[in-house]
Scaffold this active site. Structure first.
Site, PDB file in Angstrom:
ATOM      1  N   TYR A  75      39.848  36.928  57.611  1.00  0.00           N
ATOM      2  CA  TYR A  75      40.996  37.500  57.077  1.00  0.00           C
ATOM      3  C   TYR A  75      42.028  36.291  56.979  1.00  0.00           C
ATOM      4  O   TYR A  75      42.321  35.722  58.228  1.00  0.00           O
ATOM      5  CB  TYR A  75      41.665  38.703  58.149  1.00  0.00           C
ATOM      6  CG  TYR A  75      41.512  39.993  57.104  1.00  0.00           C
ATOM      7  CD1 TYR A  75      42.323  40.250  56.010  1.00  0.00           C
ATOM      8  CD2 TYR A  75      40.679  41.031  57.461  1.00  0.00           C
ATOM      9  CE1 TYR A  75      42.336  41.214  55.145  1.00  0.00           C
ATOM     10  CE2 TYR A  75      40.448  42.053  56.741  1.00  0.00           C
ATOM     11  CZ  TYR A  75      41.258  42.118  55.480  1.00  0.00           C
ATOM     12  OH  TYR A  75      41.221  43.206  54.826  1.00  0.00           O
ATOM     13  N   GLU A  77      45.408  36.822  54.881  1.00  0.00           N
ATOM     14  CA  GLU A  77      46.557  37.211  54.253  1.00  0.00           C
ATOM     15  C   GLU A  77      47.575  36.374  54.273  1.00  0.00           C
ATOM     16  O   GLU A  77      47.924  35.724  55.295  1.00  0.00           O
ATOM     17  CB  GLU A  77      47.058  38.572  54.751  1.00  0.00           C
ATOM     18  CG  GLU A  77      46.303  39.742  54.205  1.00  0.00           C
ATOM     19  CD  GLU A  77      46.946  41.020  54.701  1.00  0.00           C
ATOM     20  OE1 GLU A  77      47.976  41.183  55.488  1.00  0.00           O
ATOM     21  OE2 GLU A  77      46.230  42.255  54.313  1.00  0.00           O
ATOM     22  N   ASP A 230      44.403  33.964  28.196  1.00  0.00           N
ATOM     23  CA  ASP A 230      43.397  34.505  29.063  1.00  0.00           C
ATOM     24  C   ASP A 230      42.171  33.925  28.683  1.00  0.00           C
ATOM     25  O   ASP A 230      41.463  34.249  27.588  1.00  0.00           O
ATOM     26  CB  ASP A 230      43.421  35.976  28.971  1.00  0.00           C
ATOM     27  CG  ASP A 230      42.344  36.692  30.026  1.00  0.00           C
ATOM     28  OD1 ASP A 230      41.574  35.688  30.487  1.00  0.00           O
ATOM     29  OD2 ASP A 230      42.025  37.903  29.894  1.00  0.00           O
TER      30      ASP A 230
HETATM   31  C1  LIG Z   1      35.787  39.349  31.373  1.00  0.00           C
HETATM   32  C2  LIG Z   1      37.095  39.397  31.106  1.00  0.00           C
HETATM   33  C3  LIG Z   1      38.259  39.712  31.930  1.00  0.00           C
HETATM   34  C4  LIG Z   1      38.175  40.230  33.179  1.00  0.00           C
HETATM   35  O1  LIG Z   1      37.273  39.891  34.072  1.00  0.00           O
HETATM   36  P1  LIG Z   1      36.578  40.911  35.417  1.00  0.00           P
HETATM   37  O2  LIG Z   1      36.221  39.828  36.215  1.00  0.00           O
HETATM   38  O3  LIG Z   1      35.611  41.459  34.517  1.00  0.00           O
HETATM   39  O4  LIG Z   1      37.745  41.769  35.652  1.00  0.00           O
HETATM   40  C5  LIG Z   1      39.727  39.446  31.603  1.00  0.00           C
HETATM   41  N1  LIG Z   1      40.075  38.883  30.324  1.00  0.00           N
HETATM   42  C6  LIG Z   1      38.999  38.464  29.559  1.00  0.00           C
HETATM   43  C7  LIG Z   1      39.220  37.881  28.213  1.00  0.00           C
HETATM   44  C8  LIG Z   1      37.606  38.577  29.640  1.00  0.00           C
HETATM   45  O5  LIG Z   1      36.868  38.313  28.712  1.00  0.00           O
END
Ligand SMILES: *Cc1c(COP(=O)(O)O)cnc(C)c1O
Length: 486
Positions: A75, A77, A230
């Site tokens: 742990y 945190e 993202d």
């Molecule tokens: C896969 C993905 C996520 C989410 O990832 P997880 O690990 O499944 O929660 C977020 N954004 C995009 C564009 C993705 O392709």
């Protein structure tokens, strides 16, 4: 209640601690036959099948060893140097190393960029970014899920707010053009002017083309919005420099670490820091205020203790990304994807946007007269793993017209362009069989009825097994990364 003597250690039967201690060190194969067998079966499935799910990959042995280490027990945190627990000297060192490698992997100046490596996965990472920077019910704009975006970019339907990111924030999606399949940036620009988003998200889960980050930066600036990239799907390609990097144009970059990046399942958030601009009137420097809010949103806002074993897995994967071998691998992912697209086009298939700049393609099966759900089921039965996906212009998300195919996993096993021509042939055989089954049925038959026919008809089972045998014979020729046994 029976007297079990559990409070009186001296009355324990003599060998219970011996058995306990054995339980704590014996291998999984002896300790838990049931789980062991399930994992063995999954290993066999991964080894004998053709893995074309674009978001999947095979992690290296070193990554899996880190993940299965004693770091699981700790742990910690807080953040390195400011923890709520003792005994964190080594996990502090680990997290700092992981942060350093994350910045290096993307060529980022530590004066200008910071990074949080604690998010449990991609979805929590994105939710942390919104929590940090968008007020409750503040506005976000992401690519719509049926158009290739991700759930966490604010997905909702006419009937229901599906993703929590659309429940706690107000979401207005942007779309791809229904004919070309390319993102409609003009519409995004127009709608952003009306919607005044606080954040625009540049990120995709099923889109085979490079994003125009410069254009999105302009749209964000015009509206005073943050630009979040993202890069979950493409982070490995970005690290290797085989697709354009979002860092030049974005305020925040989030990613998963288990897709093209080929690490363990986790998430990472990069954020700008330092001087943002200089006020032209006063000459005063204006600073980014992202580091504090983002770190706070991850912990203590949304998460508890970081998964230190996962942070180790990320660190190991990041080290690998900085090798010439990794760069070579990612180049091959892209080349293989082009080879797969070309082979399928030659076999008469329609690829959305006509091709690919990255690791995936979306095959539109409407022109063939079938759909993604049926093709996915037949291919699965033939040991070819892929997933159904909506295509631009699809009327209903309930009957997606296409299948998404990605090359990262099989390229990790060493498949080259010529091999992907064979993969295309196997896919073709599966889809031909899909059509044969479909044409033998009532045109209005449901997917459920189709699946029953596939599973219940002896003649089709024979045909499935013929393809499956060929597929498995081919797949087994290629080595499997990771741990040897499980
Ligand atoms: C896969 C993905 C996520 C989410 O990832 P997880 O690990 O499944 O929660 C977020 N954004 C995009 C564009 C993705 O392709």
């Amino acid at each position: 209640m029976a007297n079990t003597n559990i409070t009186n250690g001296q009355s324990d039967s003599k060998d219970i601690w011996e058995r306990h201690n054995k339980m704590m060190v014996e291998p999984l194969s002896e300790n838990d036959q049931e789980v062991y067998q399930i994992i063995k079966n999954e290993k066999k499935r991964q080894t004998c099948g053709l893995e074309l799910i674009a978001s999947e990959n095979f992690a290296s042995r070193a990554v899996l060893e880190a993940l299965g280490s004693c770091l699981n027990n700790k742990y910690s945190e807080g953040y390195p140097g400011q923890r709520y627990y003792g005994g964190t000297e080594f996990v502090d060192e680990l997290e700092r190393l992981c942060q350093k490698r994350a910045l290096e992997a993307y060529g980022l100046d530590p004066e200008k960029w910071g990074v949080n490596v604690q998010p449990y996965s991609g979805s929590p990472a994105n939710f942390a970014v919104y929590t940090a920077l968008v007020e409750p019910h503040g506005r976000i704009m992401g690519l719509d899920l049926p158009d290739g975006g991700h759930l966490t970019h604010g997905f909702m339907t006419d009937k229901k707010k599906i993703s929590a990111t659309s429940i706690f924030f107000e979401s207005m999606p942007y779309k791809v053009h229904p004919v070309t399949g390319y993102i409609d940036y003009d519409r995004l620009e127009e709608n952003a002017r009306l919607f005044h988003p606080k954040m625009i998200i540049a990120g995709v889960s099923c889109y085979s083309r490079n994003l125009d980050y410069a254009r999105m930066r302009k749209i964000a600036d015009e509206n005073g919005a943050y630009l979040l990239a993202d890069m979950a799907h493409i982070s490995g390609l970005v690290a290797a420099g085989v697709v354009p990097s979002p860092f030049e144009y974005c305020d925040i970059v989030s990613t998963t670490t288990h897709k093209t990046l080929r690490g363990c399942r986790a998430g990472v958030i990069f954020y700008r820091k330092g001087v943002k601009s200089v006020d032209p009137k006063s000459g005063k420097e204006i600073y980014y205020n992202l580091e504090g809010p983002i770190n706070q949103a991850v912990f203590p806002g949304l998460q508890g203790g970081p998964h230190n074993h996962a942070i180790a897995g990320i660190a190991v994967a990041l080290k690998q990304t900085m090798t010439p071998e990794f760069k070579r691998y990612q180049m091959q992912v892209v080349v293989n994807c082009k080879a797969l697209a070309a082979a399928l086009i030659e076999l008469g298939y329609k690829i959305v946007t006509g091709g690919s700049d990255n690791h995936l393609i979306l095959v539109d099966l409407r022109t063939k007269g079938t759909d993604g759900g049926r093709a996915e089921k037949v291919l699965e039965a033939c040991s070819v793993a892929c997933n159904k996906n909506t295509c631009p212009g699809d009327k209903s998300a309930l009957r997606p017209s296409g299948v998404r195919l990605g090359t990262p996993a099989l390229t990790s096993r060493g498949l080259m362009e010529e091999d992907f021509k064979k993969v295309a042939m196997f896919i073709h055989k599966g889809i031909e069989l899909t059509l044969e089954i479909q044409n033998s049925m009532n045109p209005k038959a449901t997917l459920k009825e189709f699946k029953e026919k596939l599973a219940g008809d002896e003649n089709y089972q024979i045909k499935v097994n013929q393809i499956k045998e060929e597929v498995e014979k081919f797949a087994r020729m290629f080595p499997m990364p990771g741990l040897t046994d499980i």
